[in-house]
Design an enzyme around this catalytic site. Structure first.
Site, short mmCIF file in Angstrom:
data_model
loop_
_atom_site.label_atom_id
_atom_site.label_comp_id
_atom_site.label_asym_id
_atom_site.label_seq_id
_atom_site.Cartn_x
_atom_site.Cartn_y
_atom_site.Cartn_z
N GLY A 33 85.49 15.51 51.92
CA GLY A 33 84.51 15.69 50.84
C GLY A 33 84.14 14.38 50.21
O GLY A 33 84.39 13.30 50.76
N ASN A 34 83.49 14.46 49.07
CA ASN A 34 83.09 13.26 48.33
C ASN A 34 83.10 13.58 46.85
O ASN A 34 83.37 14.71 46.45
CB ASN A 34 81.71 12.78 48.80
CG ASN A 34 80.65 13.82 48.57
OD1 ASN A 34 80.28 14.09 47.43
ND2 ASN A 34 80.18 14.44 49.64
N ARG A 35 82.82 12.59 46.03
CA ARG A 35 83.01 12.75 44.59
C ARG A 35 81.76 13.17 43.83
O ARG A 35 81.74 13.13 42.61
CB ARG A 35 83.58 11.44 44.01
CG ARG A 35 85.02 11.20 44.48
CD ARG A 35 85.55 9.88 44.02
NE ARG A 35 85.35 9.67 42.58
CZ ARG A 35 85.69 8.57 41.93
NH1 ARG A 35 86.24 7.57 42.59
NH2 ARG A 35 85.48 8.47 40.64
N SER A 36 80.72 13.61 44.53
CA SER A 36 79.52 14.01 43.80
C SER A 36 79.77 15.27 42.97
O SER A 36 80.28 16.27 43.47
CB SER A 36 78.39 14.29 44.80
OG SER A 36 77.27 14.79 44.10
#
Ligand code: CTP
Ligand code: CA
Length: 236
Positions: A33-36
């Site tokens: 995933g990512n931190r958005s």
């Protein structure tokens, strides 16, 4: 009372906005995933609806409290999980959208296989994940437009979060990215520990035709959203 009755400068426009961050499954309990947080994209949807547009918000893993800020009779929310799901939802929405804004952080790669069981150290398979590249959704949408498979004069906006701290280098990268993707506007922001992801404030420069900086904005994500819609309006 006058302001309440005014139609809004985006009235009559259909817009599609993607927001949040995709998650690519590794196994039933793990993902890439990512931190958005989805705050900027949600603010873009809320701002568009407030200014009279009909909005489809394609939301990838956005916290309910953040997503609630886009609740409006003219906002339809489509929830997605992976980059592939987001791509398919955005293609559907873009088929009838006058404006498309890709604010989501889309995974560049996904695990080649998602295991059907929780992978274990015992199996000795957790030390590497084979990846395959995901489709570039915004570039695909721009290609569809170029083929005439989109409403006439559709406007497409991409985002880029960059960690280059030198502003001119960041702009140059953003210009290349805008050209590569074939979009009208590219909003670039500095994403480091103090800026961008997981923050309530944002600061962007908007790159347009020929690589010109057509606008800049900083403040709350809603304020930044306002400036981005102003820049879109100038093109229409
Ligand atoms: N994007 C997309 N599909 C992808 C990856 C990115 O539509 N598979 C979109 C994002 O939503 C954003 C824009 O492309 O609007 C720029 O994303 P970014 O990650 O900055 O660009 P990339 O081309 O993926 O380049 P890199 O990550 O190498 O900087
Ligand atoms: Ca990327």
């Amino acid at each position: 009372a006058q302001a309440l009755l005014a139609p809004g400068d985006l009235a009559g426009l259909r817009v599609a906005v993607s927001a949040g961050g995709t998650r690519e499954p590794i196994d039933p309990v793990r993902f890439l995933g990512n931190r958005s947080s989805g705050r900027q994209g949600t603010a873009l949807a809320a701002e568009a609806a407030a200014r009279g547009a009909e909005v489809t918000l394609v939301a990838a893993h956005i916290d309910a409290a953040i997503l609630a800020s886009a609740r409006h009779p003219s906002v339809a929310i489509v929830r997605v999980g992976t980059a592939a799901e987001l791509g398919s939802a955005m293609k559907d929405a873009a088929a009838s959208a006058d404006v498309v804004i890709m604010a989501a952080a889309v995974a560049d790669y996904r695990p080649a296989r998602a295991a059907d069981h929780k992978l274990t150290k015992e199996e000795g398979v957790l030390d590497r994940v084979d990846l395959v590249e995901n489709e570039d959704v915004v570039a695909a949408l721009a290609a569809r437009r170029a083929e005439g498979r989109a409403p006439e004069r559709q406007t497409i906006v991409a985002f880029a979060a960059e960690t280059l701290t030198d502003a001119e280098q960041r702009r140059e990268r953003a210009r290349r990215k805008r050209e590569r993707k074939g979009v009208d506007l590219l909003a670039v922001n500095l994403a480091d520990a103090e800026n961008g992801f997981e923050r309530t404030d944002n600061a962007v420069e908007i790159i347009g035709e020929g690589g010109a900086v057509v606008a800049e904005a900083s403040g709350t994500k809603r304020e930044v959203a306002g400036t981005i819609w102003d820049a879109v309006r100038m093109l229409r």
